[in-house]
Design a protein around this motif. Structure first.
Motif, short mmCIF file in Angstrom:
data_model
loop_
_atom_site.label_atom_id
_atom_site.label_comp_id
_atom_site.label_asym_id
_atom_site.label_seq_id
_atom_site.Cartn_x
_atom_site.Cartn_y
_atom_site.Cartn_z
N THR A 1 1.75 47.96 -64.24
CA THR A 1 3.12 47.57 -63.90
C THR A 1 4.07 48.76 -64.06
N PHE A 2 3.95 49.50 -65.18
CA PHE A 2 4.86 50.65 -65.37
C PHE A 2 4.59 51.74 -64.34
N GLU A 3 3.32 51.95 -63.99
CA GLU A 3 3.02 52.97 -62.98
C GLU A 3 3.71 52.64 -61.66
N LEU A 4 3.72 51.36 -61.32
CA LEU A 4 4.37 50.96 -60.07
C LEU A 4 5.89 50.86 -60.24
N GLU B 1 10.74 40.43 -58.78
CA GLU B 1 9.30 40.14 -58.89
C GLU B 1 8.47 41.37 -59.24
N HIS B 2 8.89 42.56 -58.79
CA HIS B 2 8.09 43.76 -59.07
C HIS B 2 7.98 44.04 -60.57
N ALA B 3 8.88 43.44 -61.38
CA ALA B 3 8.87 43.66 -62.82
C ALA B 3 7.74 42.90 -63.51
N TYR B 4 7.29 41.79 -62.90
CA TYR B 4 6.34 40.94 -63.63
C TYR B 4 5.17 40.41 -62.79
N TYR B 5 5.19 40.64 -61.49
CA TYR B 5 4.20 39.97 -60.65
C TYR B 5 2.75 40.37 -60.96
N ALA C 1 4.64 55.47 -73.79
CA ALA C 1 3.51 55.64 -72.87
C ALA C 1 3.39 54.40 -71.96
N THR C 2 2.81 54.60 -70.79
CA THR C 2 2.75 53.46 -69.84
C THR C 2 1.96 52.27 -70.40
N HIS D 1 11.34 52.71 -59.30
CA HIS D 1 12.48 53.47 -59.83
C HIS D 1 12.53 54.86 -59.17
N ALA D 2 11.38 55.51 -59.08
CA ALA D 2 11.34 56.83 -58.44
C ALA D 2 11.84 56.76 -57.00
#
Ligand code: FE
Length: 197
Positions: free
Chosen positions: A23-26, A163-167, A11-12, A32-33
């Protein structure tokens, strides 16, 4: 054939407070989408659409005229691999794997320190990998969409250091994010499985 976004294996909110649902939603739902939909757009009605994702990455790697296809294909593969590298529960390193890690790095603590150091030394966007090769295990980094899939080393584990992974969760504190990753978030069962596949 078209390429599809895999579901997250959890789950997110499963990795909170270390990686937030936001973060997972983005990261999964938008970044990724986005790579998957761009890849479908670029390959529609071309011979590329007949290839598997792995074949597509091999075929386009190093070809300047196919750079955009390579980038989106490799980012799709790298992200799918990253989701499978994460575990919502803290896992011990299974025995056969622990022996190989000790042989390569001394002990698990030294592995963790080296992995964080490698992630910090990656300038700009990229990935940190544990790979298996002729000389045993090593830690490598790749820039942008590059992936060890095109090398003779087998990828076992990856951490996204774009950066998108942790910002959202860590702002500029990449070291903190990397330390949490190596201390608590690695799916060692999946790493073990990759070793014997
Ligand atoms: Fe990413």
């Amino acid at each position: 054939m078209s390429f599809t976004l895999p579901d997250l294996p959890f789950a997110t909110n499963a990795l909170e407070p270390y990686i937030s649902a936001r973060t997972f939603e983005l990261h999964h739902g938008k970044h990724h989408a986005g790579y998957v939909s761009k890849l479908n757009e670029l390959t529609a009605n071309t011979p590329y659409a007949q290839l598997t994702l792995e074949e597509l990455i091999e075929t386009t790697h190093g070809h300047a005229d196919a750079q955009a296809v390579f980038n989106n294909a490799a980012q799709h593969w790298n992200h799918a691999f990253f989701w499978q590298s994460l575990s919502p529960t803290v896992q011990e390193v299974p025995e056969p794997l622990a022996i190989k890690i000790e042989a390569a790095f001394g002990d698990i603590g030294a592995f963790r320190a080296r992995f964080v150091e490698a992630g910090m030394s990656q300038f700009g966007s990229g990935w940190v990998w544990l790979v298996d090769g002729q000389e045993g295990f090593s830690i490598v980094t790749t820039s942008n969409a590059d992936t060890p899939l095109t090398s003779d080393q087998r990828p076992l584990l990856v951490c996204d250091v774009w950066e998108h992974a942790y910002y959202v969760d860590y702002q500029n504190r990449r070291a903190e994010y990397l330390k949490i990753f190596v201390d608590r978030l690695i799916d060692w069962e999946n790493v073990s499985r990759r070793l014997i596949e």
